[in-house]
Design a protein around this motif. Structure first.
Motif, short mmCIF file in Angstrom:
data_model
loop_
_atom_site.label_atom_id
_atom_site.label_comp_id
_atom_site.label_asym_id
_atom_site.label_seq_id
_atom_site.Cartn_x
_atom_site.Cartn_y
_atom_site.Cartn_z
N VAL A 32 46.36 8.55 64.43
CA VAL A 32 46.90 8.36 63.09
C VAL A 32 47.95 9.43 62.79
CG1 VAL A 32 46.33 8.39 60.63
CG2 VAL A 32 44.82 7.23 62.24
N GLU A 33 47.67 10.67 63.17
CA GLU A 33 48.64 11.74 62.95
C GLU A 33 49.93 11.48 63.73
OE1 GLU A 33 45.85 15.61 62.03
OE2 GLU A 33 46.07 14.98 64.12
N LYS A 34 49.80 10.96 64.94
CA LYS A 34 50.99 10.63 65.73
C LYS A 34 51.81 9.53 65.06
CE LYS A 34 49.00 12.15 70.08
NZ LYS A 34 48.52 11.78 71.42
N ASP A 35 51.14 8.57 64.44
CA ASP A 35 51.85 7.53 63.71
C ASP A 35 52.65 8.13 62.56
OD1 ASP A 35 50.88 5.51 65.34
OD2 ASP A 35 49.25 4.96 63.97
N VAL A 36 52.06 9.07 61.84
CA VAL A 36 52.76 9.74 60.74
C VAL A 36 53.94 10.54 61.29
CG1 VAL A 36 52.55 11.50 58.94
CG2 VAL A 36 50.72 9.83 59.26
N LEU A 37 53.72 11.26 62.39
CA LEU A 37 54.80 12.06 62.98
C LEU A 37 55.98 11.18 63.37
CD1 LEU A 37 52.79 14.58 65.20
CD2 LEU A 37 54.00 15.06 63.07
N ARG A 38 55.70 10.01 63.92
CA ARG A 38 56.79 9.08 64.29
C ARG A 38 57.66 8.75 63.09
NH1 ARG A 38 52.73 6.61 67.16
NH2 ARG A 38 53.02 6.77 69.39
N GLY A 39 57.05 8.66 61.93
CA GLY A 39 57.78 8.28 60.74
C GLY A 39 58.49 9.43 60.03
N VAL A 40 57.98 10.65 60.16
CA VAL A 40 58.54 11.75 59.36
C VAL A 40 59.43 12.71 60.15
CG1 VAL A 40 56.68 11.66 57.66
CG2 VAL A 40 56.49 13.23 59.60
N LEU A 41 59.32 12.75 61.47
CA LEU A 41 60.12 13.69 62.25
C LEU A 41 61.43 13.05 62.70
CD1 LEU A 41 57.42 15.37 64.52
CD2 LEU A 41 58.23 16.09 62.27
N GLU A 51 55.49 23.39 62.16
CA GLU A 51 56.47 22.58 61.44
C GLU A 51 56.04 21.12 61.41
OE1 GLU A 51 60.75 24.74 62.16
OE2 GLU A 51 59.86 23.64 63.84
N ALA A 52 55.49 20.62 62.51
CA ALA A 52 55.01 19.24 62.56
C ALA A 52 53.84 19.04 61.59
CB ALA A 52 54.60 18.87 63.98
N ARG A 53 52.94 20.00 61.55
CA ARG A 53 51.79 19.90 60.63
C ARG A 53 52.24 19.95 59.18
NH1 ARG A 53 49.10 23.39 64.77
NH2 ARG A 53 47.73 21.96 65.88
N VAL A 54 53.22 20.80 58.89
CA VAL A 54 53.75 20.89 57.52
C VAL A 54 54.41 19.57 57.13
CG1 VAL A 54 55.53 21.99 56.09
CG2 VAL A 54 53.97 23.39 57.46
N ALA A 55 55.16 18.96 58.04
CA ALA A 55 55.81 17.68 57.75
C ALA A 55 54.76 16.61 57.43
CB ALA A 55 56.67 17.25 58.93
N MET A 56 53.66 16.61 58.18
CA MET A 56 52.58 15.65 57.89
C MET A 56 51.96 15.92 56.53
SD MET A 56 50.45 14.84 61.36
CE MET A 56 49.92 16.51 61.58
N LYS A 57 51.74 17.19 56.23
CA LYS A 57 51.12 17.56 54.95
C LYS A 57 52.00 17.17 53.78
CE LYS A 57 49.10 21.42 52.47
NZ LYS A 57 48.76 22.82 52.45
N VAL A 58 53.29 17.42 53.88
CA VAL A 58 54.24 17.05 52.82
C VAL A 58 54.21 15.54 52.61
CG1 VAL A 58 56.70 16.92 52.24
CG2 VAL A 58 55.72 19.05 53.08
N TYR A 59 54.20 14.80 53.71
CA TYR A 59 54.14 13.34 53.62
C TYR A 59 52.84 12.89 52.95
CZ TYR A 59 53.60 8.48 54.95
OH TYR A 59 53.38 7.12 54.92
N ALA A 60 51.73 13.48 53.36
CA ALA A 60 50.41 13.08 52.83
C ALA A 60 50.28 13.40 51.35
CB ALA A 60 49.30 13.77 53.62
N GLU A 61 50.93 14.46 50.91
CA GLU A 61 50.82 14.88 49.51
C GLU A 61 51.92 14.30 48.62
OE1 GLU A 61 50.75 19.13 49.77
OE2 GLU A 61 48.65 19.17 50.43
N SER A 62 52.84 13.54 49.22
CA SER A 62 53.94 13.00 48.42
C SER A 62 53.42 11.90 47.49
CB SER A 62 55.06 12.46 49.31
OG SER A 62 54.59 11.38 50.07
#
Length: 65
Positions: A32-41, A51-62
């Motif tokens: 699931v995290e890899k799916d999110v990374l595909r979309g946000v990176l 940086e990858a974890r922060v990008a996921m966190k920003v997406y999850a909290e948006s």
């Protein structure tokens, strides 16, 4: 490497960076995290693990619009 005036040890050490493909192949992230990374990176950029974890966190909290 000589340390410049005012530069701290943390500033001289940089976290390794990885391509998006390397991050997606990593065991550090779940499917699931890899799916999110595909979309946000951005595919043409390199990211540290933090940086990858922060990008996921920003997406999850948006906020959903």
């Amino acid at each position: 490497m000589a340390k410049q005036e005012g530069e701290t040890r943390a500033e001289t050490l940089q976290a390794p960076t990885f391509s998006v493909e390397q991050l997606l192949a990593s065991k550090q992230f779940s499917g699931v995290e890899k799916d999110v990374l595909r979309g946000v990176l951005e595919p043409d950029r390199s990211y540290s693990l933090d940086e990858a974890r922060v990008a996921m966190k920003v997406y999850a909290e948006s906020e959903v619009q």
